[in-house]
Scaffold this motif. Structure first.
Motif, PDB file in Angstrom:
ATOM      1  N   ALA A 165      -2.846  10.838  12.342  1.00  0.00           N
ATOM      2  CA  ALA A 165      -2.367   9.930  11.292  1.00  0.00           C
ATOM      3  C   ALA A 165      -1.010  10.339  10.749  1.00  0.00           C
ATOM      4  CB  ALA A 165      -3.398   9.833  10.152  1.00  0.00           C
ATOM      5  N   ILE A 166      -0.073  10.618  11.656  1.00  0.00           N
ATOM      6  CA  ILE A 166       1.292  10.929  11.235  1.00  0.00           C
ATOM      7  C   ILE A 166       1.986   9.601  10.918  1.00  0.00           C
ATOM      8  CG2 ILE A 166       3.475  11.985  11.934  1.00  0.00           C
ATOM      9  CD1 ILE A 166       1.134  13.937  11.704  1.00  0.00           C
ATOM     10  N   ASP A 195      -3.006   1.920  12.373  1.00  0.00           N
ATOM     11  CA  ASP A 195      -4.095   2.883  12.484  1.00  0.00           C
ATOM     12  C   ASP A 195      -4.710   3.088  11.099  1.00  0.00           C
ATOM     13  OD1 ASP A 195      -5.780   4.966  12.876  1.00  0.00           O
ATOM     14  OD2 ASP A 195      -4.268   6.359  13.644  1.00  0.00           O
ATOM     15  N   SER A 202      -6.739  11.376  15.000  1.00  0.00           N
ATOM     16  CA  SER A 202      -5.515  10.808  15.580  1.00  0.00           C
ATOM     17  C   SER A 202      -4.274  11.410  14.930  1.00  0.00           C
ATOM     18  CB  SER A 202      -5.516   9.299  15.386  1.00  0.00           C
ATOM     19  OG  SER A 202      -5.474   9.002  13.999  1.00  0.00           O
ATOM     20  N   PHE A 242      -6.717  14.403  10.585  1.00  0.00           N
ATOM     21  CA  PHE A 242      -7.439  13.324  11.256  1.00  0.00           C
ATOM     22  C   PHE A 242      -7.427  13.511  12.767  1.00  0.00           C
ATOM     23  CE2 PHE A 242      -6.503  11.761   7.132  1.00  0.00           C
ATOM     24  CZ  PHE A 242      -7.528  10.888   6.826  1.00  0.00           C
ATOM     25  N   SER A 288      -6.498   5.335   9.958  1.00  0.00           N
ATOM     26  CA  SER A 288      -6.450   6.691   9.406  1.00  0.00           C
ATOM     27  C   SER A 288      -5.118   6.974   8.715  1.00  0.00           C
ATOM     28  CB  SER A 288      -6.727   7.727  10.502  1.00  0.00           C
ATOM     29  OG  SER A 288      -5.789   7.643  11.526  1.00  0.00           O
ATOM     30  N   LEU A 289      -4.074   6.147   8.988  1.00  0.00           N
ATOM     31  CA  LEU A 289      -2.813   6.343   8.265  1.00  0.00           C
ATOM     32  C   LEU A 289      -3.024   6.100   6.771  1.00  0.00           C
ATOM     33  CD1 LEU A 289      -0.215   4.609  10.584  1.00  0.00           C
ATOM     34  CD2 LEU A 289      -0.505   7.043  10.174  1.00  0.00           C
TER      35      LEU A 289
END
Lengths: 289, 360, 269
Positions: free
Chosen positions: B87-88, C156, B85, B83, C158-159
């Motif tokens: 997305a960690i 977020d 960002s 992703f 996207s997580l």
């Protein structure tokens, strides 16, 4: 997922429906019921369900109700004025002069009293403001007065002080939030363009904080007008407000329709003033650029 | 191209009235490094998310490994995503992040631990497993995101602007590393980027997208040398345009008369958009040369230097060819002993029709 | 910098004004005298002992605890639905719907109390602790939404997409990713709603019938001057409880922000 995702709106509505249904069932329906009840009349133990405007006629003509409504408006207005004026410097102080890492501690300190029992806080003001309370005791002890001050308890002043205390965090938080949103470089730009600190505050900070101030005004004014505990405990006879009358109608006089009528009137007045304030501020901000 | 791993068949996507994807048809080969390149809002991210399964498509079909993906949710698709960002997961350690997708795998705990360690090793983060995810730098987060996706051995790895959050140095380093990694694992990479240089450096093939359509799909060299439209030419690198006229067909192409330069023959692959008579030719700044004293070229034109910009290794000149109103940009490598021309100076310009493209 | 000094002094005075009543509370709770006035008479624990001997108080305490626990759970659940919908989805009438759910925050409590009362009486339902719960859930939900909004909006998107992309179903994604990240917000919401319900008077006063809550019991005792020191003792306990709950809520809220790698942006509201 797949094609289901197209109905994003439907999924949002489905998700929000439990709290929405609850609010409709427990708020909208009862409010509607109150409005309905206000058009009925009480005949001893029975409620006459024929539609009538008699209650409203009484509410608008009886000088007692008018006095109470006007006094409630005056007290709430003064409480709002006092609360917002005293709260602004605090919000400004925390936003501009407190180190960022300590801001949340200050906000926490400010909000703690708000979360403690409202009833006990109001009652304690009665103790503080009493004839033999700490305020009079200190003033007499310092030789500033020789008789206890009588104008600070059991009247409108006591109601104002107590409510200003109770609603302080409600005024501070929205103002603080709007001050925090101000880009600090705007203030530097104003200084750079030749304005003094005071003029920068007037021409930049204050206009940008206006939405927060408006929110503070509304959030203090609306609930205070319906306050029951404070006038009852510290208001005496001269500090009685509309909520006390609503209570008396329903429980003491057992006239639910009249109580409902007064409640509807109070809501209507508050609603009108709130909408007027919002419209007025919109016009200001539009012409102000 | 090798056998296709992804087949896009006339893919359309509407958001209400907005037509985000307008009939995309393309095959992406197994093991390919494929880029979707275009300005923001061109639909490249929408297309990537449609392949991943996060966006449904309005019509058309997406096939992955010859399987229709209609109705297949993202967790059932043989794709994984890096992703923008990254997305960690902030509440998990690095190792837990990398091993996240292994939860449902039949591997034993020991095998999973080994797989995580190997994946971390592969992205150069060996020994970082116990670290808290929120303590990582941007570049490290990017590597964790890569390891987390690659550990599942997807058929296709999707990368959504993965380098845009990094600073210039880090970005250049990661470009080479991504390329190396892709060759090492042999998995198809699909990269979404708005950075044309990045796409040229990394990709086997590039699809340039404007307004929801693919304007050109080809390898980096062809894309740079033979842009299919004027707009692609402008978007990829720098390109000069000079008014031109086609005058008479030849056996291999057509004669073209370029304002300020002269007449020459263009081959048909240099005339991609049909044979309108009037138009312009596009030519890259490095395909024009300012001749110094005594130097000659097969085709020369007279011009005047208007502006000069010095870049250290290069000098860019704005020159006005005789008989033309505007200027063209010429880039010259700075060599020892070569004179730098000054504004106002009259120079001779060498040009080569083989480096030109005609647009109507 | 004199301006700053003046402001600081003002802020300190203001805090004194805010805390004045609360500071007085323990003074009289431990004061050995039934008259609530200065000077103080000496230290005693008599009033706290008296609390343990008052059966009506114990029943009121039990009522309050049942009401506050039920309210906090229900309001937090409703708050989660609203906060999630607000943070994630676009739907028709979104602003109006969420605004309506938040409305009890600004509505005078007496209006909420009366309208509920009139409906309940009209329906012929008897008043009990459950009618109080119904009212408290209504006024606590906006606070729950306000607190949980921070947790859900800070998440977020996207997580969650990443979890689905890595093979999890929407349900297991909620359990493995969403829930751990919003748990601190949920705990904070539970604590705050519990505190509000525990302290709330007007709605309880109108809707509790003959099952008084602690504040309603307290109110009934205010009429008896001889009972005042006992009230102060009870008030002291209540305030300590509230402050304890608040500190816990604040700690959870901050832990949540840290866990999500976010910066602290201020208080609850």
């Amino acid at each position: 997922m797949g094609r289901l995702m197209r109905t994003d709106g439907a999924r949002g509505l489905a998700l929000v429906s439990p709290p929405l249904l609850y609010a409709i069932l427990m708020l909208a329906a009862p409010l509607l019921m109150i409005v309905l009840t206000s058009f009925w009349t009480q005949n001893f133990m029975e409620i006459d369900r024929s539609f009538t405007l008699a209650n409203y006629r009484e509410a608008f003509t009886d000088p007692l109700y008018r006095t109470l409504m006007l006094r409630s408006l005056r007290i709430s207005g003064l409480v709002t004025l006092v609360t917002v004026l005293t709260a602004f410097p605090i919000a400004y102080f925390v936003s501009f002069h407190v180190a960022p890492e300590r801001k949340s501690l200050w906000l926490f300190l400010i909000t703690i009293p708000f979360w403690t029992s409202y009833l006990i806080r109001v009652f304690l003001w009665r103790v503080i403001l009493a004839f033999d309370g700490p305020v009079n005791g200190t003033l007499i002890g310092l030789g500033i007065i020789d008789q206890p001050l009588s104008f600070i308890l059991y009247n409108a002043n006591a109601v104002i002080i107590t409510l200003a205390h109770a609603f302080a965090p409600f005024a501070i938080l929205p103002i603080f939030v709007s001050l925090e949103r101000i880009d600090r470089s705007l203030l530097e730009a104003a200084r750079d363009l030749g304005e003094s600190t005071a003029m920068t505050f007037l021409r930049v900070t204050l206009p940008l904080a206006a939405p927060g101030v408006l929110a503070a005004i509304l959030i203090v004014f609306i609930p205070t007008i319906g306050d029951y505990v404070t006038p009852r405990l510290v208001g005496g006879s001269g500090g009685t407000m509309i909520a006390n009358m609503i209570y008396a109608q329903i429980f003491d006089l057992n006239d639910r329709p009249m109580g409902a009528t007064l409640a509807v009137c109070a809501m209507a007045v508050v609603g009108t003033i709130a909408v007027a304030l919002i419209l007025l501020s919109r016009r200001w901000t539009r012409t102000g650029g | 191209m090798t056998r296709p791993i992804i087949e896009l068949r006339n893919v359309h996507k509407y958001y209400g009235d907005y037509h985000a994807l307008r009939g995309i048809t393309a095959d992406i080969g197994a093991g390919e490094f494929f880029s979707l390149l275009g300005p923001s809002g061109c639909g490249k991210t929408t297309l990537l998310r449609a392949i991943a399964g996060f966006e449904d498509i309005s019509s058309g079909a997406i096939l992955i490994d010859h399987r229709e993906m209609e109705g297949v949710p993202p967790n059932k698709r043989p794709t994984n995503m890096v992703f923008q960002s990254y997305a960690i997961f902030p509440h998990l350690s690095v190792a837990q992040n990398v091993g996240f997708g292994l939860r449902r795998s039949p591997m034993s705990g020991e095998e999973k631990r080994k797989a995580v360690a190997e994946a971390l090793e592969m992205v150069g983060l060996g020994g970082y497993g116990a670290r808290a995810a929120h303590a990582l730098s941007g570049g490290q987060r990017q590597r964790v995101a890569l390891a987390r996706a690659l550990i599942l051995k997807p058929k296709v790895l999707l990368l959504d602007e993965p380098l845009s959050a990094l600073d210039k140095k880090m970005r250049e380093q990661m470009q080479h590393e991504l390329r190396r990694l892709q060759r090492q694992v042999g998995i198809t990479f699909i990269l979404v980027t708005h950075d044309q240089e990045e796409a040229l450096i990394m990709s086997d093939r590039i699809a340039v997208m404007f307004e929801g359509s693919v304007a050109q799909l080809t390898d980096p060299q062809t894309l740079y040398r033979r842009p299919a439209t004027r707009r692609v030419g402008e978007f990829i690198g720098m390109m000069n345009f000079l008014p031109a006229k086609l005058s008479g067909e030849t056996s291999g192409g057509a004669m073209v008369e370029v304002a300020g330069l002269g007449t020459a023959e263009l081959l048909s692959d240099q005339i991609p958009e049909g044979r309108a008579r009037e138009g312009s030719i596009g030519v890259r700044p490095e395909s024009l040369t300012i001749l110094h004293e005594g130097q000659t070229a097969p085709r020369e034109a007279n011009a005047e230097v208007v502006e000069r910009t010095y870049y250290g290794d290069m000098t860019y000149y704005d020159v006005r060819p005789e008989g033309v109103d505007g200027t063209v940009s010429v880039s010259m490598r700075n060599m020892p002993g070569r004179r730098v021309s000054e504004p106002g100076e009259r120079v001779r310009l060498a040009w080569d029709p083989a480096a030109m493209v005609f647009f109507p | 910098m004199t301006g700053k000094r003046v402001l600081t002094a003002y802020a300190v005075l203001y805090l004194l004004f805010l805390y004045a009543p609360i500071v007085l509370l323990p003074l009289f709770a431990f004061n050995d005298g039934t008259v609530i006035a200065f000077p103080l008479r000496g230290f005693t624990l008599e009033w706290f002992e008296e609390l343990t001997r008052t059966a009506a108080l114990h029943q009121a305490t039990l009522n309050s605890l049942v009401i506050a626990s039920s309210t906090s759970v229900l309001a937090t659940c409703l708050g989660m639905f609203a906060a999630r919908a607000g943070a994630r989805f676009r739907f028709p009438g979104k602003g109006g719907i969420l605004g309506f759910i938040m409305l009890p925050l600004v509505l005078p409590e007496i209006i909420v109390a009366i309208s509920l009362l009139v409906v309940l009486l009209q329906l012929g339902l008897s008043l009990s602790i459950w009618t109080v719960v119904a009212g408290h859930v209504l006024i606590c939900t906006p606070f729950a939404v306000a607190i949980l909004n921070g947790s859900f909006a800070g998440l977020d998107r996207s997580l969650e997409e990443a979890a689905v992309d890595l093979g999890e179903t929407p349900l297991s994604t909620f359990r493995l990713v969403t829930l751990p990240l919003v748990t601190p917000g949920i705990v904070a919401s539970l604590l705050i709603c519990f505190t509000i319900s525990l302290d709330e008077f007007i709605i309880a006063f109108f809707l509790s019938g003959n099952q008084p809550t602690l504040p309603v019991y307290l109110w009934s005792q205010l009429r008896f001057p001889g009972r005042l020191p006992i009230i102060f003792a009870l008030g002291t306990i209540l305030v300590c409880l509230s402050v304890g709950l608040l500190v816990a809520a604040e700690i959870f809220r901050r832990r949540g922000l840290r866990k999500a790698g976010l910066k602290d942006t201020g208080g609850f509201l």
